[in-house]
Design an enzyme around this catalytic site. Structure first.
Site, PDB file in Angstrom:
ATOM      1  N   LYS A 221       0.947  -0.984  -0.179  1.00 31.99           N
ATOM      2  CA  LYS A 221      -0.154  -0.012  -0.086  1.00 31.99           C
ATOM      3  C   LYS A 221       0.674   1.269  -0.278  1.00 31.99           C
ATOM      4  O   LYS A 221       1.427   1.157   0.304  1.00 31.99           O
ATOM      5  CB  LYS A 221      -0.859   0.159   1.201  1.00 31.99           C
ATOM      6  N   ARG A 255      -3.799  -9.769   4.857  1.00 29.11           N
ATOM      7  CA  ARG A 255      -3.646 -10.113   3.852  1.00 29.11           C
ATOM      8  C   ARG A 255      -3.066  -9.396   2.446  1.00 29.11           C
ATOM      9  O   ARG A 255      -2.585  -8.383   2.510  1.00 29.11           O
ATOM     10  CB  ARG A 255      -5.367  -9.198   3.531  1.00 29.11           C
TER      11      ARG A 255
HETATM   12  C1  7PJ Z   1      -7.832  -4.278   2.130  1.00 31.29           C
HETATM   13  C2  7PJ Z   1      -9.098  -5.492   1.729  1.00 31.29           C
HETATM   14  C3  7PJ Z   1      -7.577  -4.795   3.417  1.00 31.29           C
HETATM   15  C4  7PJ Z   1      -9.428  -6.165   4.034  1.00 31.29           C
HETATM   16  C5  7PJ Z   1      -8.180  -4.149  -0.175  1.00 31.29           C
HETATM   17  C6  7PJ Z   1      -5.547  -3.396  -2.050  1.00 31.29           C
HETATM   18  C7  7PJ Z   1      -6.327  -2.650  -2.053  1.00 31.29           C
HETATM   19  N1  7PJ Z   1      -9.915  -5.982   1.844  1.00 31.29           N
HETATM   20  N2  7PJ Z   1      -9.002  -5.124   0.111  1.00 31.29           N
HETATM   21  N3  7PJ Z   1      -9.313  -5.514   3.676  1.00 31.29           N
HETATM   22  N4  7PJ Z   1      -7.723  -3.720   0.858  1.00 31.29           N
HETATM   23  N5  7PJ Z   1     -10.364  -6.871   4.428  1.00 31.29           N
HETATM   24  O1  7PJ Z   1      -5.100  -4.247  -1.814  1.00 31.29           O
HETATM   25  O2  7PJ Z   1      -4.270  -2.236  -2.039  1.00 31.29           O
HETATM   26  O3  7PJ Z   1      -7.346  -3.550   3.424  1.00 31.29           O
HETATM   27  S1  7PJ Z   1      -8.402  -4.040  -1.998  1.00 31.29           S
END
Ligand code: 7PJ
Length: 281
Positions: A221, A255
């Protein structure tokens, strides 16, 4: 603690690695390299070989400034990949906010709905509640992806994120979704400036008093770019460090894009005794 999902009870005694599978032409971090079904399915297989615990498949890019795909487009991206992923023998999460997509992926056997809008869209909560065991991740976001980074503002970011998650948790419980199905996510980078992300991160453990496991995403990020000065393609080390820091501050699911590296790092963290069950502060 366990996380109840459609087919699996995920044991959170060991931190879990959720691997990101983007099926979007405009995705935040991998330039849409898995935009077609075959390569997204191959990416699922690759992450499995790298030791991933959970696959997270998404067809809507939620990167800052992005537009939503049409419903048909989102379904066409996600469904074939979910159909493949559910044959691999591990929990399959789908990153979506639309009730139609939720119903469709649960019909083909998905285990978890990961909603960056915390089931706030009309019908989303009901679509998840209709399935007796499906897991859910409720994430905090200020605003919408298109405009969320324009002017994020908080009086007290920790208090506001916590109040939002508490309110969503109450709504989700009222809809009949059992606690053991629910995880919470502070939503790093979603309507948050550096000071908000860091403020939230430093006090992340306070969110544990909500009583549910924390899932967090730092992978590649913008804030890691700001800290290190590196472009998206060079943020693996920063992302692994952030994942470990998140676990140390109480997260139980991380994640990530870089699964193999994160799995190795967590093994060392565990051997060193640094990845124990978290305590609320
Ligand atoms: C997240 C997500 C996060 C959860 C994305 C990226 C943007 N779902 N989906 N938490 N970020 N739960 O992957 O940079 O931080 S999309």
């Amino acid at each position: 603690m366990i996380w109840q999902t459609t087919r699996f009870q995920i044991d959170l005694a060991r931190p879990q690695v959720m691997g990101i599978v983007n099926v979007t032409p405009d995705s935040f971090s991998d330039g849409g390299q898995h935009a077609d079904t075959a390569s997204a399915c191959a990416h699922c297989d690759q992450l499995l070989a790298e030791g991933v615990d959970i696959l997270d498949i998404g067809g809507e890019s939620t990167r800052p400034g992005s537009d939503m795909p049409s419903l048909d487009e989102e379904l066409a991206r996600v469904l074939p990949v979910v159909r493949h992923a559910v044959t691999l023998g591990l929990p399959v999460s789908v990153d979506t906010s639309r009730p139609e997509v939720i119903r469709a992926v649960l019909d083909v056997g998905a285990d978890i709905i990961n909603d960056v809008r915390a089931l706030t869209w009309p019908g989303a909560l009901e679509a998840v509640a209709a399935h007796g065991r499906t897991g859910v991740c409720l994430m905090h976001m200020q605003g919408q992806p298109k405009t969320m980074q324009a002017a994020p503002a908080y009086q007290d970011v920790v208090a506001e994120v916590k109040a939002f998650l508490a309110e969503r948790l109450a709504q989700v419980r009222m809809a009949g979704i059992a606690d053991e199905r629910i995880t919470l996510d502070p939503g790093y980078g979603f309507g948050k400036l550096m000071e908000h992300n860091l403020g939230l991160f430093q006090r992340q453990q306070e969110l544990l008093s909500l009583g549910r496991p924390l899932l967090v995403g730092w992978s590649r990020k913008g804030m890691l770019g700001q800290i290190t000065g590196r472009p998206k393609g060079e943020r693996m080390v920063a992302s692994v460090a952030a994942a470990l820091a998140a676990i140390t501050r109480g997260a139980r699911i991380v994640r990530v894009h870089d699964v193999a590296a994160t799995v190795d790092a967590i093994k060392v963290w565990q051997a060193a005794g640094l990845a124990g069950e978290p305590q609320a502060s």
